[in-house]
Structure formats: C-alpha cells, structure tokens
Design an enzyme around this catalytic site. Structure first.
Site, PDB file in Angstrom:
ATOM      1  N   LYS A   1       0.821  -1.221   0.000  1.00 24.93           N
ATOM      2  CA  LYS A   1       0.000   0.000   0.000  1.00 24.93           C
ATOM      3  C   LYS A   1       0.851   1.265   0.000  1.00 24.93           C
ATOM      4  CE  LYS A   1      -4.190  -2.164   1.384  1.00 24.93           C
ATOM      5  NZ  LYS A   1      -3.698  -3.563   1.427  1.00 24.93           N
TER       6      LYS A   1
HETATM    7  C1  LIG Z   1      -4.205  -4.608   0.681  1.00 23.57           C
HETATM    8  C2  LIG Z   1      -3.383  -5.842   0.564  1.00 23.57           C
HETATM    9  C3  LIG Z   1      -3.676  -6.865  -0.370  1.00 23.57           C
HETATM   10  C4  LIG Z   1      -4.893  -6.811  -1.272  1.00 23.57           C
HETATM   11  O1  LIG Z   1      -4.789  -5.847  -2.287  1.00 23.57           O
HETATM   12  P1  LIG Z   1      -6.089  -5.382  -3.095  1.00 23.57           P
HETATM   13  O2  LIG Z   1      -5.642  -4.248  -3.924  1.00 23.57           O
HETATM   14  O3  LIG Z   1      -7.085  -4.977  -2.039  1.00 23.57           O
HETATM   15  O4  LIG Z   1      -6.562  -6.542  -3.889  1.00 23.57           O
HETATM   16  C5  LIG Z   1      -2.833  -7.956  -0.459  1.00 23.57           C
HETATM   17  N1  LIG Z   1      -1.761  -8.076   0.358  1.00 23.57           N
HETATM   18  C6  LIG Z   1      -1.452  -7.137   1.274  1.00 23.57           C
HETATM   19  C7  LIG Z   1      -0.272  -7.345   2.149  1.00 23.57           C
HETATM   20  C8  LIG Z   1      -2.236  -5.974   1.409  1.00 23.57           C
HETATM   21  O5  LIG Z   1      -1.908  -5.052   2.337  1.00 23.57           O
END
Ligand SMILES: *Cc1c(COP(=O)(O)O)cnc(C)c1O
Length: 494
Positions: A110
């Site tokens: 993120k």
């Molecule tokens: C948010 C997140 C995901 C999922 O990503 P999306 O864009 O919501 O599909 C997968 N792995 C981690 C570690 C995350 O923080």
C-alpha cells in the site's frame, strides 16, 4: 484523459476525480481511454530510474499534471523506500519471478500508492481551487491505516485520522499505528469491530452536522481508501516497470510475455495489472489469488458474484474481504462501457447479495483471468516449500499467490513465465512465517521477527527492530457512535 463514473455518464478530469474520491452517483472513476505502448516504449522505460518511470506513466494516465510536476512527487514519494529499484523483480527457478512491492515505510504494497496519494491529492485540490485543509478520515483493518498515517504525516494542508477496531488488529499493526509521529496525525481505537469502524466513518461523510463543524474549523473531508484514482494510478506504474525489467533482462520475451499472479482482496492491485495489459504490456493471463475468502475465485469460475457466505479470518488478513469494490471498474469494461448495466449489477449485489454476468461476459473475462484460492494450510506449505527450495522467504499474502500460481500451472499446463506479486514483507507477519518454516518462536510478535532473522539470515527491515521500543503516542478510545466527537476533540487539543 477523462474519467467516467462506473454508474453514470459524468466525465471529470483527473484532479477532480482524485479530490472527489467517489462519484456523486456512488460509482468509481474509470479511465475513458488508455495510452498504447510499444516494445520501444518499454525499452526506453528500462533506462530510467523508478521515480522517472512512474512520472512518465502517470503523466500519460492523469490529465492535468505535467511530467515534471509528477517527477517532483515520485522523487519524494519513493525516496523513503529501502532499495534503490523501489519495486525490484527477483528471479526464482522454473521461469518464476517475484515483484517485491514491500520496501516502503510500512512494509506492505500500500505504500506504493499511499506515499503518492497525499501529493496527488494536495496538488489536485490546489488545481480545483480548494483552500481548506483536507481532513482524511479512514477506518482500517490493519495495513491501510499505517500506510495512510505514514503517507500523510506532516504533509502541509492535510490531516489524517485513522480508526481501528480495538482488539481487532494484530499486535504489530496496532503498535505501528499508535506510535505514529507527525503533527497532523490522529489515531483512535473504536470499541467495536472493523465493520463498526467502517460504518462509522461512512456515516460521518454523510452527516451534515459533522461536516458543518469541520467546515467551521476550515477543513474539508476526504478519504484515502483504495477506490480513489490517486491510489489506483500509481499501481499501474509498477506493472509497466516490471515488464520493462523482465524484457531488458531477457527473463521474458515480447512474443511469449508473462502471466501475473496477484494476491487479491479489494481487486485494486490486480486491476492495475489489467490496465497495464490494456496499455500494451506483454501480460498474458492475470491469475487472481484469494485465501479462504474465495468469492472472486467463484466469480471468475462461474460468473456469479455471491457475497452471502461466511467471513473467514486467515493468516493473510489484508485479503479477508467479501466485497471487492475495485471490481466495479473492471465490470464497466466487461459491459463495454454500459454504466446502466454496472449500476444494475451493483444494485442487485446490495439488494440480493449477488449478481450474474451471464455466459458471454464470463467467457470474455476468462480469456484473461484465472481465479484460484489457497487456505491457511496450503499457504503455510507454500512458504515452507519456497524457503526449502529457493531460500526465499515469503509473507502469507505472497504465499497465497505462489500456491495459486503453482496450481494454475498444474491445472492448465501453461508454462509461460510467471510473475508473483509480493505485497508484504515476511517480517510483518513473522510469527506465522516462522511457524511455516519450522522455526520455533518463544517471545511475542516483536521477538518473532528477531528470531526469524537469526534463523534464516534474511535481513529484517529496520522498522521491525525499532517498533518494540517506540513510545506510544496515541491512546484515545471511543464508542462506535461517538466517532465524530473523537475527531473534533482531537482537533481541539492540537
Ligand atoms: C491490501 C493488501 C492486499 C490486497 O490488495 P487489493 O488491492 O485490495 O486486492 C494484499 N496483500 C497485502 C499485504 C495488502 O496489504
């Protein structure tokens, strides 16, 4: 380039879409057209460093920003990453490679977007003539909260308030949030679960009394959640970037291309890969990997999205999701731009808990998408196997993708090179990773990281060691129906 709502005909510019977050009709802003890249474009991209790559790509995706303006943003955003490549591709055996997206300040993917969003948002607000402070309100089940706190920390003209469910996040995630520094950050625990916190935030966005009080303080509300175009666009950059790297190193060739396997929750990350494919990246299949919350696996296999099913807590908590909100942008393309059709599907989802896309659209989706899932047991087995065979340590989210990618090959016989997207550092989930590779841990969640490092020799990010001893700076707790008062009280105390 213009952006259209997935549920209506409205067209807006990129800065407008970023400031608004969600369209007034409840839809998401999707690109009306996409630029088209050639092989030569990828060759040229591979000569640039990551901030320059991202600035070039974003200048083509987002109207209203110059490449230079974006370069200043990407340089700032990615300066805090711990490796010079920012999003490196690490080769494994058997024509597999891993795209590592966890080298940012909070050790999860993120950061790739949430280090950019504050910069895009403040610049967009200026372009839109907005002079008030932008107050970000966010509810988190774990990773988003810390990434938003880090992203908005001390960003002029903004503040960020994060609500998390008391007792509903991991010890490491809670410590990461309550130790957050910055003169404009607030963290409050809510007595309730994640849904209570999320619902509480949504209510504040629709509460005229609260909005009026915030306006009186010179603040306008905004959200940092993953449906904002300002989070989606920076994610397209690393897919084009990784394709350029794979071509330049001859790990893949232009004709054969690469399959990409993404550990998926809200469908934001994999949607960015889909846009990269549409822009001409040599991406063949997109493999959508889920944990035991397998609503997307069923959708891609049957064309029926059915959210009425039990919610499972897993060792890959960031993928514990039953409503993948970003899927709506893909649905608009599947419906050939027919926003009325998307609106009907979404209405059916909220009224009956499901929608059906029908056999033709299902067949079209399956030309590109493959859906698979792995439960906790298979996830741990994948962590163990990859460690044994490659001496490579994967976090549980990444391991879900690895397990599904391996299944895909067995099920289809397709041996196209495969890029596994790694979304978190193994040290963010050290206790489960240690367990999966058979390293006994004796202490708490913080000690587990040190013990994992000692046992594997894989260096832990420096944030992990610091975390245990950082002072707690936020200890506010509120009732779930008093969240607005908590926000206002925090601003009065500043
Ligand atoms: C948010 C997140 C995901 C999922 O990503 P999306 O864009 O919501 O599909 C997968 N792995 C981690 C570690 C995350 O923080």
């Amino acid at each position: 380039m213009a952006f259209v709502s997935t549920r209506g005909a409205e067209r807006v510019s990129a800065p407008e879409a970023i400031v608004r977050g969600i369209a007034p009709d409840g839809g998401l802003y999707a690109p009306e057209t996409l630029p088209r890249w050639t092989r030569e474009d990828f060759d040229a991209l591979s000569q640039k460093d990551y901030p320059a790559r991202a600035a070039l790509i974003l200048s083509q995706l987002l109207d209203g920003f110059t490449e230079n303006e974006l370069l200043a943003m990407t340089k700032g955003a990615y300066a805090r990453f711990s490796v010079p490549e920012v999003a490196p591709v690490r080769p494994l055996s058997d024509s597999r490679a891993v795209l590592e997206l966890f080298h940012g300040p909070t050790m999860a993917f993120k950061d790739m977007a949430l280090q950019m969003l504050p910069r895009l948002l403040t610049a967009s607000a200026r372009k839109q003539g907005e002079t008030r402070e932008i107050a970000i309100l966010t509810a988190t089940s774990g990773d988003t909260g810390k990434a938003a706190l880090e992203g908005f920390q001390d960003v002029e003209g903004t503040s960020v308030t994060v609500f998390y469910p008391l007792g509903g996040v991991s010890a490491v995630q809670e410590k990461q949030m309550v130790t957050s520094r910055g003169s404009n950050v607030h963290v409050t625990a809510v007595r309730g679960n994640f849904d209570d916190a999320q619902t509480g935030v949504k209510k504040l966005f629709a509460d005229p009394d609260f909005i009026g009080k915030m306006n009186a303080l010179g603040k306008t509300l905004s959200s940092a959640n993953s449906i904002n175009l300002g989070r989606l666009a920076p994610q397209v950059a690393y897919y084009l970037s990784s394709c350029a790297d794979l071509l330049a190193s001859k790990t893949i060739d232009w004709e054969t291309g690469v399959n990409i396997c993404v550990p998926t929750g809200n469908f934001g990350n994999i949607l960015a890969a889909w846009y990269a494919k549409r822009m001409g990246a040599p991406i063949r299949k997109l493999i959508c990997a889920s944990n035991r919350n397998d609503v997307l696996t069923d959708f891609i296999r049957t064309g029926v999205y059915n959210k009425r099913r039990p919610f499972h807590k897993t060792i890959s908590p960031s993928m514990d999701i039953l409503i993948s909100s970003n899927l709506e942008r893909f649905l608009l393309e599947l419906a050939d731009g027919d926003a009325e059709q998307v609106r009907q599907w979404m209405e059916s989802l909220s009224e009956t808990g499901e929608y059906h896309i029908g056999p033709d659209k299902l067949a079209r989706m399956r030309e590109t998408f493959f859906g698979g899932c792995a439960d906790d047991e298979k996830t741990k087995a994948a962590i163990g196997r990859v460690w044994q065979e490659e001496k490579y340590l994967m976090d549980p989210h990444t391991a879900v993708a690895e397990a599904v990618a391996s299944n895909y090959r067995t099920e289809t016989g397709d041996q196209t090179p495969i890029l596994i997207v790694s979304t978190a550092s193994p040290y963010k989930f050290a206790a489960d990773v240690a367990d999966a590779i058979g390293v006994p841990v004796s202490g708490d969640a913080f000690d587990a990281a040190q013990e994992l490092e000692a046992a594997t020799g894989v260096p832990a990010p420096k944030q992990v060691a610091e975390l245990k001893s950082l002072p707690v700076l936020h200890s506010r707790v509120c009732e779930k129906d008093r969240m607005g008062e908590a926000v206002l009280a925090a601003f009065r105390e500043d």
